[in-house]
Design a protein around this motif. Sequence first.
Motif, PDB file in Angstrom:
ATOM      1  N   GLU A 112       0.836  -1.204   0.000  1.00 24.59           N
ATOM      2  CA  GLU A 112       0.000   0.000   0.000  1.00 24.59           C
ATOM      3  C   GLU A 112       0.870   1.253   0.000  1.00 24.59           C
ATOM      4  O   GLU A 112       0.590   2.207  -0.741  1.00 24.59           O
ATOM      5  CB  GLU A 112      -0.937   0.004   1.207  1.00 24.59           C
ATOM      6  CG  GLU A 112      -2.007  -1.066   1.152  1.00 24.59           C
ATOM      7  CD  GLU A 112      -2.831  -1.146   2.434  1.00 24.59           C
ATOM      8  OE1 GLU A 112      -2.939  -0.133   3.153  1.00 24.59           O
ATOM      9  OE2 GLU A 112      -3.358  -2.239   2.701  1.00 24.59           O
TER      10      GLU A 112
ATOM     11  N   SER B  81       2.372   1.707  -3.470  1.00 24.76           N
ATOM     12  CA  SER B  81       1.365   2.202  -4.399  1.00 24.76           C
ATOM     13  C   SER B  81       1.094   3.696  -4.203  1.00 24.76           C
ATOM     14  O   SER B  81       1.040   4.461  -5.166  1.00 24.76           O
ATOM     15  CB  SER B  81       0.063   1.406  -4.219  1.00 24.76           C
ATOM     16  OG  SER B  81      -0.930   1.898  -5.077  1.00 24.76           O
ATOM     17  N   VAL B  82       0.943   4.118  -2.956  1.00 25.76           N
ATOM     18  CA  VAL B  82       0.681   5.532  -2.660  1.00 25.76           C
ATOM     19  C   VAL B  82       1.868   6.394  -3.067  1.00 25.76           C
ATOM     20  O   VAL B  82       1.704   7.458  -3.681  1.00 25.76           O
ATOM     21  CB  VAL B  82       0.335   5.727  -1.166  1.00 25.76           C
ATOM     22  CG1 VAL B  82       0.335   7.199  -0.783  1.00 25.76           C
ATOM     23  CG2 VAL B  82      -1.020   5.098  -0.849  1.00 25.76           C
TER      24      VAL B  82
ATOM     25  N   ASN C 288       4.090   5.851  -5.331  1.00 23.12           N
ATOM     26  CA  ASN C 288       4.199   5.920  -6.787  1.00 23.12           C
ATOM     27  C   ASN C 288       3.113   6.763  -7.442  1.00 23.12           C
ATOM     28  O   ASN C 288       3.277   7.196  -8.583  1.00 23.12           O
ATOM     29  CB  ASN C 288       4.210   4.517  -7.393  1.00 23.12           C
ATOM     30  CG  ASN C 288       5.530   3.818  -7.154  1.00 23.12           C
ATOM     31  OD1 ASN C 288       6.588   4.437  -7.169  1.00 23.12           O
ATOM     32  ND2 ASN C 288       5.481   2.512  -6.932  1.00 23.12           N
ATOM     33  N   SER C 289       2.025   7.015  -6.737  1.00 25.55           N
ATOM     34  CA  SER C 289       0.929   7.787  -7.333  1.00 25.55           C
ATOM     35  C   SER C 289       0.789   9.198  -6.755  1.00 25.55           C
ATOM     36  O   SER C 289       0.079  10.018  -7.320  1.00 25.55           O
ATOM     37  CB  SER C 289      -0.396   7.032  -7.172  1.00 25.55           C
ATOM     38  OG  SER C 289      -0.719   6.898  -5.798  1.00 25.55           O
ATOM     39  N   ASP C 290       1.468   9.506  -5.666  1.00 25.77           N
ATOM     40  CA  ASP C 290       1.335  10.816  -5.021  1.00 25.77           C
ATOM     41  C   ASP C 290       2.310  11.806  -5.665  1.00 25.77           C
ATOM     42  O   ASP C 290       3.522  11.596  -5.668  1.00 25.77           O
ATOM     43  CB  ASP C 290       1.645  10.689  -3.523  1.00 25.77           C
ATOM     44  CG  ASP C 290       1.322  11.941  -2.736  1.00 25.77           C
ATOM     45  OD1 ASP C 290       1.381  13.049  -3.302  1.00 25.77           O
ATOM     46  OD2 ASP C 290       1.030  11.811  -1.532  1.00 25.77           O
ATOM     47  N   GLU C 291       1.788  12.908  -6.189  1.00 22.52           N
ATOM     48  CA  GLU C 291       2.633  13.899  -6.861  1.00 22.52           C
ATOM     49  C   GLU C 291       3.584  14.612  -5.910  1.00 22.52           C
ATOM     50  O   GLU C 291       4.567  15.219  -6.341  1.00 22.52           O
ATOM     51  CB  GLU C 291       1.780  14.921  -7.610  1.00 22.52           C
ATOM     52  CG  GLU C 291       0.889  15.758  -6.715  1.00 22.52           C
ATOM     53  CD  GLU C 291      -0.022  16.687  -7.482  1.00 22.52           C
ATOM     54  OE1 GLU C 291      -0.253  17.814  -6.997  1.00 22.52           O
ATOM     55  OE2 GLU C 291      -0.512  16.285  -8.553  1.00 22.52           O
TER      56      GLU C 291
ATOM     57  N   TRP D 283      11.789   7.304  -0.217  1.00 20.43           N
ATOM     58  CA  TRP D 283      11.195   8.449  -0.886  1.00 20.43           C
ATOM     59  C   TRP D 283      11.204   9.685   0.006  1.00 20.43           C
ATOM     60  O   TRP D 283      11.367   9.590   1.209  1.00 20.43           O
ATOM     61  CB  TRP D 283       9.765   8.130  -1.328  1.00 20.43           C
ATOM     62  CG  TRP D 283       8.744   8.115  -0.236  1.00 20.43           C
ATOM     63  CD1 TRP D 283       7.909   9.145   0.134  1.00 20.43           C
ATOM     64  CD2 TRP D 283       8.404   7.032   0.639  1.00 20.43           C
ATOM     65  NE1 TRP D 283       7.087   8.765   1.166  1.00 20.43           N
ATOM     66  CE2 TRP D 283       7.367   7.473   1.499  1.00 20.43           C
ATOM     67  CE3 TRP D 283       8.874   5.723   0.781  1.00 20.43           C
ATOM     68  CZ2 TRP D 283       6.813   6.666   2.482  1.00 20.43           C
ATOM     69  CZ3 TRP D 283       8.304   4.925   1.766  1.00 20.43           C
ATOM     70  CH2 TRP D 283       7.291   5.394   2.593  1.00 20.43           C
TER      71      TRP D 283
ATOM     72  N   TYR E 105       8.939  13.255   0.819  1.00 21.82           N
ATOM     73  CA  TYR E 105       7.605  13.823   0.698  1.00 21.82           C
ATOM     74  C   TYR E 105       7.741  15.332   0.846  1.00 21.82           C
ATOM     75  O   TYR E 105       8.195  15.820   1.880  1.00 21.82           O
ATOM     76  CB  TYR E 105       6.662  13.244   1.768  1.00 21.82           C
ATOM     77  CG  TYR E 105       5.231  13.624   1.532  1.00 21.82           C
ATOM     78  CD1 TYR E 105       4.479  12.961   0.571  1.00 21.82           C
ATOM     79  CD2 TYR E 105       4.640  14.667   2.230  1.00 21.82           C
ATOM     80  CE1 TYR E 105       3.169  13.320   0.323  1.00 21.82           C
ATOM     81  CE2 TYR E 105       3.331  15.028   1.994  1.00 21.82           C
ATOM     82  CZ  TYR E 105       2.605  14.355   1.030  1.00 21.82           C
ATOM     83  OH  TYR E 105       1.307  14.719   0.772  1.00 21.82           O
TER      84      TYR E 105
END
Length: 151
Positions: free
Chosen positions: A80, A83-84, A86-89, A107, A109
């Motif tokens: 999860e 996935s988040v 990889n999809s969160d700008e 990553w 943020y």
Amino acid sequence: MKRTISVMLAVLCLISCFAGCSNVKTSKSFTFNVETGDKISIELDTTDGYDLSSNVPFEVSSDRKTLSQGIFIEASQYEEYVSVVNSDENATVIDSGTKDSNKYIFWSYNGSEYNIAVLIGNSNTGIILGNAVSEESAKECFDRLTFSVEK
């Protein structure tokens, strides 16, 4: 003459002993009984003043300053997070791969939080490490850590 040679050999032995001590590496480890039913061992290379706490969330610190904090998650939550991220700008993947048979994703943020999700191999457990200091600090803490599942 024999005494001089004996003294010189003793001095050489002492010098080599002191030179060998300069490469001392220290570590600290704890084993946690996690809600997933796994026993997870965390080891930290404590050389240069790094430290690991035994409570949860566990902390990696240096000079009494907390650098990274970690919590345990279920293995399904790891995917999860991936996935988040990889999809969160607002999230930027810095690195991903495998370390010591454990999958991970690293990553940032908004360029101010540095996080690493780790899926512990052969277990039902993952770990989230958070670091608000810097990318370099997060990487250094992660590189010093070893995670494994106890049988």
